[in-house]
Every structure is written in structure tokens, then in C-alpha cells.
Design a protein around this motif. Sequence first.
Motif, short mmCIF file in Angstrom:
data_model
loop_
_atom_site.label_atom_id
_atom_site.label_comp_id
_atom_site.label_asym_id
_atom_site.label_seq_id
_atom_site.Cartn_x
_atom_site.Cartn_y
_atom_site.Cartn_z
N THR A 196 -32.30 -30.60 15.92
CA THR A 196 -31.41 -30.79 17.05
C THR A 196 -32.19 -31.03 18.35
O THR A 196 -31.86 -31.91 19.13
CB THR A 196 -30.51 -29.57 17.23
N ARG A 197 -33.21 -30.22 18.50
CA ARG A 197 -34.01 -30.33 19.72
C ARG A 197 -34.53 -31.76 19.92
O ARG A 197 -34.42 -32.32 21.00
CB ARG A 197 -35.20 -29.36 19.62
N GLU A 198 -35.02 -32.33 18.85
CA GLU A 198 -35.55 -33.68 18.95
C GLU A 198 -34.43 -34.69 19.21
O GLU A 198 -34.61 -35.67 19.94
CB GLU A 198 -36.30 -34.04 17.67
N ARG A 199 -33.26 -34.43 18.60
CA ARG A 199 -32.13 -35.34 18.82
C ARG A 199 -31.74 -35.33 20.30
O ARG A 199 -31.40 -36.36 20.88
CB ARG A 199 -30.95 -34.90 17.96
N ILE A 200 -31.80 -34.16 20.90
CA ILE A 200 -31.50 -34.05 22.33
C ILE A 200 -32.53 -34.84 23.13
O ILE A 200 -32.19 -35.61 24.03
CB ILE A 200 -31.49 -32.57 22.79
N LEU A 201 -33.79 -34.64 22.78
CA LEU A 201 -34.85 -35.32 23.54
C LEU A 201 -34.74 -36.83 23.43
O LEU A 201 -34.81 -37.54 24.44
CB LEU A 201 -36.22 -34.84 23.04
N THR A 202 -34.55 -37.33 22.22
CA THR A 202 -34.46 -38.79 22.09
C THR A 202 -33.19 -39.30 22.77
O THR A 202 -33.19 -40.38 23.36
CB THR A 202 -34.46 -39.23 20.61
N GLY A 203 -32.11 -38.51 22.69
CA GLY A 203 -30.87 -38.92 23.37
C GLY A 203 -31.08 -39.01 24.87
O GLY A 203 -30.69 -40.00 25.51
N ALA A 204 -31.72 -38.00 25.41
CA ALA A 204 -32.00 -37.99 26.85
C ALA A 204 -32.86 -39.19 27.21
O ALA A 204 -32.59 -39.91 28.18
CB ALA A 204 -32.69 -36.68 27.24
N TRP A 205 -33.86 -39.41 26.43
CA TRP A 205 -34.77 -40.54 26.63
C TRP A 205 -34.00 -41.86 26.70
O TRP A 205 -34.12 -42.63 27.65
CB TRP A 205 -35.79 -40.55 25.50
N THR A 206 -33.18 -42.08 25.68
CA THR A 206 -32.37 -43.30 25.62
C THR A 206 -31.54 -43.49 26.89
O THR A 206 -31.60 -44.53 27.55
CB THR A 206 -31.42 -43.26 24.42
N LEU A 207 -30.79 -42.46 27.23
CA LEU A 207 -29.91 -42.56 28.40
C LEU A 207 -30.72 -42.80 29.67
O LEU A 207 -30.35 -43.63 30.51
CB LEU A 207 -29.10 -41.27 28.55
N LEU A 208 -31.81 -42.06 29.79
CA LEU A 208 -32.64 -42.17 30.99
C LEU A 208 -33.17 -43.60 31.12
O LEU A 208 -33.17 -44.18 32.21
CB LEU A 208 -33.80 -41.19 30.88
N GLU A 209 -33.62 -44.16 30.02
CA GLU A 209 -34.17 -45.51 30.10
C GLU A 209 -33.09 -46.54 30.41
O GLU A 209 -33.29 -47.41 31.25
CB GLU A 209 -34.90 -45.89 28.81
N GLU A 210 -31.96 -46.42 29.74
CA GLU A 210 -30.96 -47.47 29.96
C GLU A 210 -30.30 -47.34 31.33
O GLU A 210 -29.83 -48.34 31.88
CB GLU A 210 -29.93 -47.53 28.83
N GLY A 211 -30.30 -46.16 31.87
CA GLY A 211 -29.69 -45.99 33.19
C GLY A 211 -30.70 -46.04 34.32
O GLY A 211 -30.34 -45.82 35.47
N GLY A 212 -31.96 -46.31 34.01
CA GLY A 212 -32.98 -46.30 35.05
C GLY A 212 -33.18 -44.91 35.64
O GLY A 212 -33.71 -44.76 36.72
N GLY A 213 -32.73 -43.90 34.90
CA GLY A 213 -32.92 -42.53 35.35
C GLY A 213 -31.79 -41.99 36.21
O GLY A 213 -31.77 -40.83 36.57
N ARG A 214 -30.85 -42.86 36.54
CA ARG A 214 -29.79 -42.44 37.45
C ARG A 214 -28.58 -41.85 36.75
O ARG A 214 -28.15 -42.36 35.73
CB ARG A 214 -29.30 -43.63 38.25
N GLY A 215 -28.05 -40.81 37.36
CA GLY A 215 -26.77 -40.28 36.94
C GLY A 215 -26.67 -39.91 35.48
O GLY A 215 -25.65 -40.16 34.85
N VAL A 216 -27.72 -39.31 34.94
CA VAL A 216 -27.62 -38.79 33.59
C VAL A 216 -27.35 -37.30 33.68
O VAL A 216 -28.20 -36.54 34.13
CB VAL A 216 -28.90 -39.07 32.78
N ARG A 217 -26.15 -36.90 33.26
CA ARG A 217 -25.76 -35.50 33.37
C ARG A 217 -25.97 -34.78 32.04
O ARG A 217 -26.11 -35.42 31.00
CB ARG A 217 -24.29 -35.40 33.76
N MET A 218 -25.95 -33.47 32.11
CA MET A 218 -26.13 -32.69 30.90
C MET A 218 -25.06 -33.06 29.87
O MET A 218 -25.33 -33.16 28.68
CB MET A 218 -26.04 -31.20 31.22
N ALA A 219 -23.85 -33.27 30.33
CA ALA A 219 -22.76 -33.62 29.42
C ALA A 219 -23.03 -34.95 28.72
O ALA A 219 -22.69 -35.12 27.55
CB ALA A 219 -21.44 -33.69 30.19
N ASP A 220 -23.65 -35.90 29.43
CA ASP A 220 -23.97 -37.19 28.83
C ASP A 220 -24.99 -37.02 27.71
O ASP A 220 -24.85 -37.61 26.64
CB ASP A 220 -24.51 -38.15 29.89
N VAL A 221 -26.01 -36.23 28.01
CA VAL A 221 -27.04 -35.99 27.01
C VAL A 221 -26.43 -35.35 25.77
O VAL A 221 -26.72 -35.74 24.64
CB VAL A 221 -28.15 -35.09 27.59
N ALA A 222 -25.56 -34.38 26.00
CA ALA A 222 -24.92 -33.69 24.88
C ALA A 222 -24.13 -34.68 24.03
O ALA A 222 -24.26 -34.70 22.81
CB ALA A 222 -23.99 -32.59 25.41
#
Lengths: 195, 195
Positions: free
Chosen positions: B8-34
Motif C-alpha cells: 500500500t505504501r508504495e501504491r500511495i507513493l506512486t499515486g502521489a508521484w503521478t498526480l504531482l507530475e501531471e498537475g505540475g505539483g499544484r493542488g494535489v490534496r491528501m484526498a486526491d492521493v488517496a
Amino acid sequence: MSSAQPDTRERILTGAWTLLEEGGGRGVRMADVARQAGLSRQAVYLHFPSRAELLIATTRYIDAVKDVEGRLAECRAAVGGFARMEAFIRAWCAYIPEVHGVCGALLAMRDSDAEAAAAWDDRMDALREGCAAVVRDLAADGSLRADLDGEAATDLLWTLVSVRNWEHLTGDRGWSQERYVAAMVMMARRVLCDL
Amino acid sequence: MSSAQPDTRERILTGAWTLLEEGGGRGVRMADVARQAGLSRQAVYLHFPSRAELLIATTRYIDAVKDVEGRLAECRAAVGGFARMEAFIRAWCAYIPEVHGVCGALLAMRDSDAEAAAAWDDRMDALREGCAAVVRDLAADGSLRADLDGEAATDLLWTLVSVRNWEHLTGDRGWSQERYVAAMVMMARRVLCDL
DNA sequence: AGTGTAAATTGACACGATGTCAAATATGGC
DNA sequence: GCCATATTTGACATCGTGTCAATTTACACT
């Protein structure tokens, strides 16, 4: 309109300015600005519809008080492309620490607020226009390196003298203002001109 | 510890990574990562105590996956101070776009979160150490300009290749990655070396 | 005096995001 | 079937922004 109230709007602006400068632009809330101006938080909203607009108005206020326009325009008194570039860099770089607080706050909002982003970009466009003028003068002089076109040279100069680079060197690395300015002049000369 | 849940931990990390990259780092909230990881918001807090720590862990994860260390270390294969500097700049500058999203998010938290600030500064210290090594090689070579001391040269190189400057040129000014890298190499050469 | 208008105050509230907590509910190992 | 661990659900505190309505203050005018 008359002088009944000692210009509440201006009191808010100078209050915001003060707080922004002393805090480096960090963590200045609407409530803080209100307290500084001796007002209730809501009264601030009577004069500025949002934090973004207050910050934008504050930058404009500072620009007017400090007369950036004038200071940058003075550079045209310098004779010769290189001298003008140096004068421009000195004028702008001397200005950065005076507005650093507001810049920081505005930059921090850039990602989340479209208005703040537009205001910041406007400001940066104006700076870029100054850089473009400098580059034109260098080119007219024959001092611009042959393998640089005007656009590229402008972008590079604009990048060199960015607020972020000032923060990097004077903030993170503890350079003095004089040392920073000298480095900028040196870098600009070496990057844009021959020798 | 075993492979019961597909990490799970890794799934969270890769998910965060994906969102961060596609959003340019902007407006990624904890709920989005989840949501991205297919978890409830609270489950994320079971693995990372705060947003700051999640971001920090994500940068470390990316660094490990992409092997920054290794890529920067490879530069030592290049022979001669100048060639090493060029290799270093190329390696680092090629890395920036790959981590730009996380960097943006971390940078945005720098002002408000001490942990995030410390993590960022750590990262930047590592980069500066790389710059210092490059400068030492230049000096050993005799390619470092005589009027620059090592500290100053290191700070200037470190400033040139900052993430902010990459954003300035490729983001705000639309430069291509190749053009940006070429410009960085050119500027570093002209600022740090003779000719 | 009295009245009207504009500025400011007070207090309440909605919203969005982070972070906390406690009580259920899977899930897999033994 | 039992236990431990991971996860869910839903409620809640906090903080800062922004909104709203009712009230007060102060001055300007006649």
C-alpha cells in the motif's frame, strides 16, 4: 474623499507593506494586516475584496512610492550599451530587497490564485521589457555576442536578475547585496557580451 | 511485512508521484492521493503522518527509482574539468523535469512547514556539493577563472542550475529542454571559465 | 437640534484543507 | 473459530479566507 479619515486604505496598504517586509512575506494573514492598521478584519474587506487584491494593490503602492518606473528609466542616461546594462542591473537589483516581502507573498499565491498569477506575470513582463531594451542597446552597440539572438539574450538576462536568484544568493547563501549586484553585472557581461 | 497487500505504501507513493507530475505539483490534496491509490483519505495517514512527510517520502522514492545519485556520479567518468562540468549540468538538468512536480509541491510548502523546508534544503545541499566537486575539478585543471574563489563559483553554478531557473525558461518562456540545457552549459562555461 | 449617509464594528457562519479520534469492518494466518 | 493488522466510516477540531446582517460611530448638511 476629504481628509476626514486619515485614509484608511493607505493605512492598510502601509500596514501590509510593513508586515510583509518584516516577515519576508511569510504568514501575513488578513487579521494581522487589520491589527496593524488598527481595524477589524472585516474592515479590510471593505477596502479590498480579497487577499490577492490587497497584495496586488500593495505592490502597486510600493512601486508608486518608490518610483520603480523612474529608477529604471534613469538608466537611459547611461551612455553605451554596456553602461546601460550595468545601470539597469544595478537599479533593478537594488530594488529587489525593497519589495522582496510583497514579491514573496505574491509568488506564494501564484499557484493557487489566478489574479495573483496575472499580477505577477504583468510585473515580470515589465521587467522583461526592460531587459529587451538593454539587449537592443547592446545590439545597436555591437556589444551583443554574435551567436545570441535578441529574444534569447533577453530571456537569459531576465532569468539572471530574477527575484528567485536574489533569494538564492542573498538569502540561502548569505551574499551581501553589493556582492550579489557585482556578480549579476559580471555574469550578464560574460553571458551577453564578448569578453 | 510480507506481500499480503500489494504494498500500500508504495501504491500511495506512486499515486502521489503521478498526480504531482501531471498537475505540475499544484493542488494535489491528501484526498486526491488517496483516491489515486484506491484508499480512503485516512488510510494515507496510516502510512504518512502528514502531507509534508508524504511529499518528502515521495521525493526520496523518486530519487531512488530514478537513481539520481548514480546519474550524477557518472559525471566523474568524463575527463577534464570542463567535460565533467558539462556532464554534470546535463545530468542534473535532465533530471529536473522528471521531478519538477514534487519539487514544486515541496517548494510551495517551504514557507509554511519546517520539515518540508529542511528536506528541500537537504536536497539543495546535495546539489551544491555536486557543484562544489565540479568547481574543484575546474580548479585542478586550471580552467576556473582566476578571479573566482571556489565558494563563489560553486554558489554561482548552483544558482544557474536551480529549479526556479528551469521553470523560468522552460515554463514561463517556453524554451525546449535541449535549448535550456545548451544555455546552461554555455552560461556556466562563460561565467566560470576563461573564454 | 435632528437626520441621513458612509465607515467600521460585532458576531455568526460557510467553506476547504489538514489532521485526529474512536468504533466498526475486512482479511489472512494459525 | 480466533487474533492481529490494515482499512473504512464518520465525526470532529483547527485555521485561514471570505460572506452576511445588524448595529454603532461619526461626520455633514440644513
